[in-house]
Design an enzyme around this catalytic site. Structure first.
Site: not given
Ligand code: NBP
Length: 479
Positions: A35, A129, A187
Site C-alpha cells: 500500500s 528478535s 521464540n
Molecule cells: P506484519 O506482520 O503486520 O505485516 C504487515 C506488512 O506486510 C505490511 O507492510 C503489509 O503491507 C505487508 N503485506 C501483507 Br500483510 N501482505 C502482503 C503481500 N501479499 N504482498 C506484499 N506485502 C504484504 O508486519 P510486522 O509486525 O512489521 O512484521 C513483519 C515481519 O516480521 C512478520 O513476518 C513478523 O512475523 C516478523 N516479526 C515481527 C515482530 C513484531 O514484534 N511485530 C518481531 C519479530 C519479527 P500493506 O501495508 O500493504 O498491508
C-alpha cells in the site's frame, strides 16, 4: 544520484524501525510497501530528515540499488513472501541477494533458498528478535541461508544489531532454514520463560496472597541475581503499573494469544523425537487459558483444593526463585537439545556457544544466564546436554530442594504449575538409569508383536514372547 545500499519492502512496525536503524548507521535505504500511501506517510513522518528514499514500485526500488543488489522483505510470512519474490525476480540478476526477515517457517526458507539458488539469487532467511524497540535500537539477528550471501550482508546486519561487551548480537547461523530455525527455538524458549514467570506470579498471588506491590519487589530483587533478564525486569514493572482505575494487570483478561512459533517448535520436536516438554506445556497452557468460558463453568463445577499457605511467605519466595531458575535451565537444555538434533537431521553446522551470545542482547529472552550457557559450550563444544555441564549440574543441585517443594506444595494447594512440574519430570527422567519403558515394550510386544531388546543381549537383537501362551522369549526372525 545516491547509490542505495539496500532496498526494504514492508513498512509495518518492523520494517519502519529497521529502515530507521539502518539509516542511523549510515546506510542508504530505499523503501517500498504494497500500500504505497504508507511509503509517503513514513517519509513525511518518522523518516522525515533522514536519507531514506521512497519507492512507489518494486521496479523503482530495485533500479537504484548498488550491485550486488540487496533487497530485504519485512512482511507477513507465508504467501506474501512467495508473491514478492515472484515480483522481484524479473528485476534481479545472478549474485543479487534477497533477504526475508519475517517469522517464517524454516522449511519455507529452505525451499526458497534452493529455488532461488537455481537462478543464481542468494537467499537469506533471518530471525530478527526484539520487536519494535529491538528493530529500532538494535535487535538480535540470526541469519541463515545461502552462505555466499553472508559477506554481502554482514556489515549492515552487524552494524544494526544489539551489542553486548562490544560484540554484535548477530552472526551467521548456517545453511538453508537454520537461521529461521534458531529464531523459532528462541521464540519457543520465550514461551517457556514467560510461562514459568507466570507460574511464579500465580503461586505468589493465589498461594501466598501477596499484593502486586509485594510481587513487584520480589521480581525486582530476582532481577539482580541469576534470574537477571529482560522478562523478569518487565514483569516487575508490569506488577508496579497503576493507572487511574488501579493496578492495570488485575483488569487484563486471562486469555493468552499466540502467533504460532511456539507451536512450530513443539511440532518439530515431536517430528524429531525430542522431549521439548517445557515449550510444549507452555503452548498448551496458552491453549487452556484461551478456553475462558469453559474454565468458568468448570471452576463452579469441579472440586479441588483452593488452599493458601499460612506464614511461610519468606521460605516459599526463596523456593520459587530456585524453581524458576532450575526450570529455566531445563527449558534451555531442551531447546539446545532440539537444535542439536535438527542440525543432525537437516545437515547444519550450528555453533551453540555463538547462538547463546546472539541472544544476550536485543531480544526478548536476553539474560545474564546466556553467558553461562556460552561458557558451557566453550568448555565442551560437543556437550550433549547442558545438564551434563558441571556448572549447571551444581546450579540445579542447589536449587532442586526448593523446586521440589514448590511443585509439591502447588499440587497440594491446587495451583497449576505445568512448567515447573514438566521441568522436574524431565530432570528426574533424564537422570534415571532405569525407566518403566521395559513394561511399555512388553505391552507393545504383547498386543502387537512389536518385539523388544534385552538388557543382557547385544543391542539390535530383537525378541518376541508369546505372552498369552506363556512361552519363553524367542529371537525375532523379522528383519
Ligand atoms: P506484519 O506482520 O503486520 O505485516 C504487515 C506488512 O506486510 C505490511 O507492510 C503489509 O503491507 C505487508 N503485506 C501483507 Br500483510 N501482505 C502482503 C503481500 N501479499 N504482498 C506484499 N506485502 C504484504 O508486519 P510486522 O509486525 O512489521 O512484521 C513483519 C515481519 O516480521 C512478520 O513476518 C513478523 O512475523 C516478523 N516479526 C515481527 C515482530 C513484531 O514484534 N511485530 C518481531 C519479530 C519479527 P500493506 O501495508 O500493504 O498491508
Amino acid at each position: 544520484m545516491l547509490e542505495v545500499d539496500i532496498g526494504l519492502i514492508g513498512l509495518a512496525v518492523m520494517g519502519q524501525n529497521l529502515a530507521l536503524n539502518m539509516n542511523d548507521h549510515g546506510f542508504t535505504v530505499a523503501v517500498f510497501n504494497r500500500s504505497v500511501t504508507r511509503v509517503d506517510e513514513f517519509l513525511a513522518g518518522s523518516a522525515k530528515d533522514t536519507q531514506i528514499i521512497g519507492a512507489h514500485s518494486i521496479e523503482s526500488l530495485v533500479s537504484g540499488l548498488r550491485l550486488p543488489r540487496r533487497v530485504m522483505m519485512m512482511v507477513k510470512a507465508g504467501d506474501a513472501v512467495d508473491s514478492l519474490i515472484g515480483q522481484l525476480l524479473p528485476h534481479l540478476s545472478p549474485g543479487d541477494i534477497v533477504i526475508d526477515g519475517g517469522n517464517e517457517l524454516f522449511t519455507n526458507t529452505s525451499r526458497r533458498m534452493a529455488e532461488l539458488a537455481s537462478q543464481g539469487i542468494l537467499y537469506v532467511g533471518t530471525g530478527i528478535s526484539g520487536g519494535e524497540e529491538g528493530a529500532r535500537q538494535g535487535p538480535s539477528i540470526m541469519p541463515g541461508g545461502n552462505p555466499d550471501a553472508w559477506p554481502q550482508v554482514q556489515e549492515i546486519f552487524q552494524a544494526i544489531a544489539a551489542r553486548v561487551d562490544d560484540q554484535p548480537c548477530c552472526d551467521w547461523i548456517g545453511a538453508g532454514g537454520s537461521g529461521r530455525y534458531v529464531k523459532m527455538v528462541h521464540n519457543g524458549i520465550e514461551y517457556g520463560d514467560m510461562q514459568l514467570i507466570g507460574e511464579a506470579y500465580d503461586f505468589m498471588r493465589r498461594g501466598m496472597g501477596l499484593s502486586q506491590g509485594q510481587m513487584a519487589a520480589v521480581f525486582g530483587r530476582w532481577n539482580t541475581g541469576v534470574l537477571d533478564s529482560y522478562l523478569i525486569e518487565i514483569t516487575a514493572k508490569i506488577l508496579d503499573f497503576v493507572d487511574d482505575e488501579g493496578p492495570t494487570l488485575e483488569r487484563i483478561l486471562d486469555r493468552a494469544g499466540q502467533k504460532g512459533t511456539g507451536k512450530w517448535a513443539g511440532i518439530n520436536a515431536l517430528e524429531l523425537g525430542i522431549p521439548l516438554t517445557l515449550i510444549g506445556e507452555s503452548v498448551f497452557a496458552r491453549c487452556l487459558s484461551a478456553m475462558k468460558a469453559e474454565r468458568l463453568k468448570a471452576a463452579a463445577f469441579l472440586p479441588g483444593p483452593n488452599g493458601v499457605l499460612i506464614g511461610q511467605a519468606e521460605e516459599f519466595t526463596a523456593y520459587l526463585h530456585d524453581a524458576l531458575y532450575a526450570a529455566k535451565i531445563m527449558s534451555y537444555a531442551q531447546g539446545f537439545m532440539l537444535m542439536r538434533e535438527a542440525a543432525k537431521a537437516y545437515g547444519w553446522q550450528l555453533n551453540y556457544g555463538s547462538i547463546s551470545l546472539l541472544w544476550r542482547g536485543g531480544c526478548i529472552i536476553r539474560s545474564a544466564f546466556l553467558g553461562d550457557i556460552k561458557q558451557a559450550f566453550d568448555n565442551n563444544p560437543a556437550l550433549e546436554n547442558l545438564l551434563l555441564d558441571e556448572f549447571f549440574r551444581d546450579a540445579i543441585n542447589q536449587a532442586q530442594s526448593g523446586w521440589r517443594k514448590v511443585v509439591g506444595k502447588a499440587a497440594e494447594l491446587g495451583i497449576p504449575t505445568p512448567g515447573f512440574s514438566a521441568a522436574l519430570a524431565y530432570y528426574d527422567g533424564y537422570r534415571s538409569a532405569s525407566l518403566p519403558a521395559n513394561l511399555l515394550q512388553a505391552q507393545r510386544d504383547y498386543f502387537g508383536a512389536h518385539t523388544y531388546e534385552r538388557i543382557d543381549r547385544p543391542r539390535g537383537q530383537m525378541f518376541h514372547t508369546d505372552w498369552a501362551g506363556n512361552r519363553n522369549p524367542k529371537l525375532d526372525d523379522q528383519p
